[in-house]
Design a protein around this motif. Structure first.
Motif: not given
Length: 104
Positions: A70-71, A9-10, A49-51, A82-83
Motif C-alpha cells: 500500500w505504501r 504532502v504532495l 496535502t491529500a489523504g 504516506p503517514q
C-alpha cells in the motif's frame, strides 16, 4: 471501531478537480476491503496535502491495509511517503441513517 487518517504532502499542489479525478480512479479498489466501513478522500484547501479518513470495524482490518505494498502504491501514485494515524472510535453519529453507533 477504528478511524485512521492518512496524509501525504504532495510534491506540488493539485487542483480540486484533478484530485477528484485521481481519487475516482482509485476508489473502486476500496469497495471490497474487509472491515472497511467508509473512506473519505481529503485534499487540503491549498492542494498541497491529500489523504483519507477511514472508518474500520477493527484495528486488525486497518493494519491489514497499510502494508508495504500500500505504501509503495501511494509513493508511486503521489510521489510522496504516506503517514497513518490510528484513533479509537467509541461513538459514531451517522446523520445519513439517523443513528448513534457504538463500538460494542
Amino acid at each position: 471501531m477504528i478511524t485512521t487518517i492518512t496524509t501525504f504532502v504532495l510534491p506540488k499542489p493539485i487542483a480540486l478537480q484533478e484530485a477528484k479525478a485521481i481519487f475516482l480512479s482509485t476508489a473502486p479498489k476500496y469497495q471490497a476491503v474487509p472491515g472497511l466501513l467508509r473512506k473519505c478522500y481529503v485534499l487540503s484547501e491549498d492542494g498541497q496535502t491529500a489523504g483519507g479518513v477511514y472508518l474500520w470495524q477493527r484495528r486488525e482490518d486497518a493494519e491489514a491495509m497499510y502494508t508495504d505494498a500500500w505504501r509503495a502504491f501511494v509513493r508511486e501514485k503521489y510521489q510522496t511517503e504516506p503517514q497513518v494515524v490510528y484513533f479509537n472510535t467509541p461513538v459514531l453519529v451517522d446523520n445519513g441513517t439517523h443513528e448513534i453507533l457504538t463500538d460494542d
